[in-house]
Design a protein around this motif. Structure first.
Motif, mmCIF file in Angstrom:
data_model
loop_
_atom_site.group_PDB
_atom_site.id
_atom_site.type_symbol
_atom_site.label_atom_id
_atom_site.label_comp_id
_atom_site.label_asym_id
_atom_site.label_seq_id
_atom_site.Cartn_x
_atom_site.Cartn_y
_atom_site.Cartn_z
ATOM 1 N N GLN A 70 0.830 -1.202 0.000
ATOM 2 C CA GLN A 70 0.000 0.000 0.000
ATOM 3 C C GLN A 70 0.867 1.255 0.000
ATOM 4 N N ILE A 71 0.565 2.167 -0.901
ATOM 5 C CA ILE A 71 1.305 3.427 -1.023
ATOM 6 C C ILE A 71 0.555 4.547 -0.315
ATOM 7 N N ILE A 72 -0.753 4.610 -0.546
ATOM 8 C CA ILE A 72 -1.628 5.611 0.063
ATOM 9 C C ILE A 72 -2.836 4.897 0.639
ATOM 10 N N LYS A 73 -3.279 5.325 1.810
ATOM 11 C CA LYS A 73 -4.444 4.728 2.444
ATOM 12 C C LYS A 73 -5.601 5.719 2.478
ATOM 13 N N GLN A 74 -6.755 5.265 2.014
ATOM 14 C CA GLN A 74 -7.948 6.101 2.011
ATOM 15 C C GLN A 74 -8.261 6.576 3.430
ATOM 16 N N GLY A 75 -8.513 7.880 3.558
ATOM 17 C CA GLY A 75 -8.850 8.447 4.861
ATOM 18 C C GLY A 75 -7.686 9.089 5.583
ATOM 19 N N ASP A 76 -6.458 8.763 5.176
ATOM 20 C CA ASP A 76 -5.287 9.385 5.809
ATOM 21 C C ASP A 76 -5.146 10.836 5.371
ATOM 22 N N MET A 77 -4.467 11.621 6.186
ATOM 23 C CA MET A 77 -4.155 12.991 5.797
ATOM 24 C C MET A 77 -3.011 12.963 4.785
ATOM 25 N N ALA A 78 -3.029 13.913 3.870
ATOM 26 C CA ALA A 78 -2.039 13.946 2.798
ATOM 27 C C ALA A 78 -0.720 14.519 3.304
ATOM 28 N N ASP A 79 0.364 13.809 3.016
ATOM 29 C CA ASP A 79 1.699 14.288 3.378
ATOM 30 C C ASP A 79 2.522 14.652 2.153
ATOM 31 N N GLY A 80 1.996 14.365 0.951
ATOM 32 C CA GLY A 80 2.709 14.697 -0.270
ATOM 33 C C GLY A 80 2.097 13.990 -1.466
ATOM 34 N N MET A 81 2.767 14.087 -2.604
ATOM 35 C CA MET A 81 2.301 13.435 -3.817
ATOM 36 C C MET A 81 3.428 12.589 -4.395
ATOM 37 N N TYR A 82 3.077 11.747 -5.386
ATOM 38 C CA TYR A 82 4.025 10.801 -5.962
ATOM 39 C C TYR A 82 4.037 10.911 -7.476
ATOM 40 N N PHE A 83 5.221 10.748 -8.053
ATOM 41 C CA PHE A 83 5.383 10.595 -9.494
ATOM 42 C C PHE A 83 5.840 9.160 -9.752
ATOM 43 N N VAL A 84 5.225 8.510 -10.743
ATOM 44 C CA VAL A 84 5.544 7.109 -11.043
ATOM 45 C C VAL A 84 6.726 7.073 -12.004
ATOM 46 N N GLU A 85 7.845 6.546 -11.520
ATOM 47 C CA GLU A 85 9.043 6.442 -12.350
ATOM 48 C C GLU A 85 9.088 5.117 -13.091
ATOM 49 N N GLN A 86 8.780 4.019 -12.389
ATOM 50 C CA GLN A 86 8.731 2.696 -12.995
ATOM 51 C C GLN A 86 7.569 1.916 -12.397
ATOM 52 N N GLY A 87 6.912 1.100 -13.236
ATOM 53 C CA GLY A 87 5.830 0.259 -12.755
ATOM 54 C C GLY A 87 4.457 0.899 -12.918
ATOM 55 N N HIS A 108 -7.136 20.033 0.234
ATOM 56 C CA HIS A 108 -6.916 20.027 1.692
ATOM 57 C C HIS A 108 -7.895 19.093 2.405
ATOM 58 N N LYS A 109 -8.143 17.948 1.794
ATOM 59 C CA LYS A 109 -9.027 16.937 2.375
ATOM 60 C C LYS A 109 -8.240 15.647 2.586
ATOM 61 N N PRO A 110 -8.765 14.730 3.409
ATOM 62 C CA PRO A 110 -8.096 13.436 3.582
ATOM 63 C C PRO A 110 -8.038 12.672 2.261
ATOM 64 N N ARG A 111 -7.171 11.680 2.208
ATOM 65 C CA ARG A 111 -7.083 10.842 1.012
ATOM 66 C C ARG A 111 -8.436 10.196 0.756
ATOM 67 N N ALA A 112 -8.921 10.323 -0.464
ATOM 68 C CA ALA A 112 -10.227 9.776 -0.814
ATOM 69 C C ALA A 112 -10.115 8.432 -1.508
ATOM 70 N N ALA A 113 -8.925 7.904 -1.618
ATOM 71 C CA ALA A 113 -8.723 6.611 -2.261
ATOM 72 C C ALA A 113 -7.435 5.995 -1.739
ATOM 73 N N SER A 114 -7.271 4.723 -2.024
ATOM 74 C CA SER A 114 -6.039 4.025 -1.677
ATOM 75 C C SER A 114 -5.242 3.754 -2.946
ATOM 76 N N ALA A 115 -3.943 3.543 -2.779
ATOM 77 C CA ALA A 115 -3.066 3.253 -3.918
ATOM 78 C C ALA A 115 -2.181 2.063 -3.569
ATOM 79 N N TYR A 116 -2.035 1.134 -4.531
ATOM 80 C CA TYR A 116 -1.248 -0.087 -4.320
ATOM 81 C C TYR A 116 -0.275 -0.285 -5.473
#
Length: 376
Positions: free
Chosen positions: A267-284, A317-325
């Motif tokens: 799991q990379i991002i969990k739905q409902g957590d507060m946002a600490d940053g963003m991600y760029f996909v380099e590989q995969g 400025h809202k909690p994560r609304a989705a999860s990322a895997y």
């Protein structure tokens, strides 16, 4: 007047970060004129921040890592005419000769203690595992006693120091300006600027330090910054949103990115957590899911290399609304919230427009526009 009661000089944390950013950029770019380069660097930095303020309508302040300590940059203006950067190092010419690397043998227990001491140091926070291993190999242990002088103002800089244990006082011209208490690091500015020590550091208790010599410090720091910038150039050029950034802004963005690795299903991002940053996909590939009204997790999107995720929670400025895997092994570049606000102001409007596109996807999947305003 007692030295201990002398007036303390407050050194803003942001000053060290800006000087460090400028120094690394200068050493990597090798411009012909340092003054012209400095004027251009700080003018563009000011313009970038002003644009961000206009976009956001609010002041964005820096919040450096409080665990990082610094050698006070005092009296630098008195000596700024000296031969700055006389000891040159060009990372492009470094052929990565493993035989030339400095290795000080350590026990597993020593490496663990050193790793704990350096992991939150700002200078090394963005290093990958291989580069961090080089840092641990290159540092050697130094035991000090009460009254020992670690560095003296005016001396040439020889080592960079990380404190494991002990208390240390910092003096400038016999005035006490700072006290380290069992944590922190000092000595890096004299090595980067190739200038005499700006302060004296004295042990006021027995303690243990980890030290790294000048040449190894510069090679690891500058080589890692150079490799990181080159590594992320292609990634940044593949992200359409970032095409609106100036070349200087892209360079700063590359310097701010931190590598992250995730294994299949992690799991990379969990739905409902507060946002600490963003991600760029380099590989995969990254799989995006949302927990629906029935409590089941539904896949709503997949983001391939060159894409990005996590930005809309920062915009709204809202909690994560989705999860990322992670799908398979995934290599990401992480941009924390502070750097996001400072560097991506010009991209903010585009990211806001993307919210409508994501809501259209939700309508297709769930049949209505849910309360979720972003799927990331």
């Amino acid at each position: 007047m007692s030295q201990r009661n002398a007036r303390r000089i407050a050194v803003p944390d942001e000053l060290r970060d800006i000087l460090l950013e400028f120094t690394i950029s200068y050493l990597l770019e090798h411009p012909d004129d340092i003054v012209d380069y400095a004027i251009d660097f700080f003018t563009r930095l000011r313009e970038t921040r002003q644009n961000q303020l206009i976009q956001s309508g609010q002041t964005c302040t820096s919040t450096p890592d409080e665990s990082v300590e610094e050698e006070p940059p005092v009296d630098r203006f008195a000596s700024r005419r000296k031969s700055v950067f006389a000891e040159t190092y060009n990372p492009e010419d470094d052929e990565e000769d493993d035989g030339a690397k400095i290795v000080h043998p350590k026990s597993d227990e020593q490496r663990q203690r050193l790793g704990e001491s350096v992991r939150n140091i700002l200078l090394f926070r963005a290093l990958d595992k291989e580069q961090m291993a080089g840092v641990l190999d290159a540092m050697f242990e130094k035991t000090v006693q009460t009254g020992d002088f670690i560095i003296r103002q005016g001396d040439d800089g020889d080592n960079f120091y990380v404190i494991e244990t002990g208390k240390f006082e910092v003096y400038v011209k016999d005035s006490l300006i700072h006290t380290y208490d069992n944590s922190g690091a000092f000595g890096e500015l004299a090595l980067l600027y190739n200038m005499p020590r700006a302060a004296t550091v004295k042990a006021i208790s027995p303690g243990t330090l980890w030290a790294m010599d000048r040449q190894t410090f510069r090679r690891i720091l500058l080589k890692s910054a150079y490799k990181k910038r080159k590594m992320y150039e292609d990634l940044i050029n593949r992200v359409p949103m970032l095409k609106s950034l100036e070349a200087y802004e892209r360079m700063n963005l590359a310097d701010a990115l931190v590598p992250k690795h995730f294994d299949d299903g992690e799991q990379i991002i969990k739905q409902g957590d507060m946002a600490d940053g963003m991600y760029f996909v380099e590989q995969g590939v990254v799989r995006i899911t949302i927990v629906g009204d029935n409590g089941r997790e539904v896949e709503v999107n997949r983001i391939p290399a060159g894409g990005y995720l996590g930005e809309l929670a920062l915009v709204t400025h809202k909690p994560r609304a989705a999860s990322a895997y992670a799908v398979g092994t995934v290599k990401l570049a992480f941009l924390d919230v502070e750097a996001f606000e400072r560097l991506l102001g010009p991209c903010m409007e585009l990211m806001k427009r993307n919210i409508d596109d994501y809501e259209d996807q939700l309508i297709k999947i769930f049949g209505s526009k849910t309360e979720i305003s972003d799927i990331r």
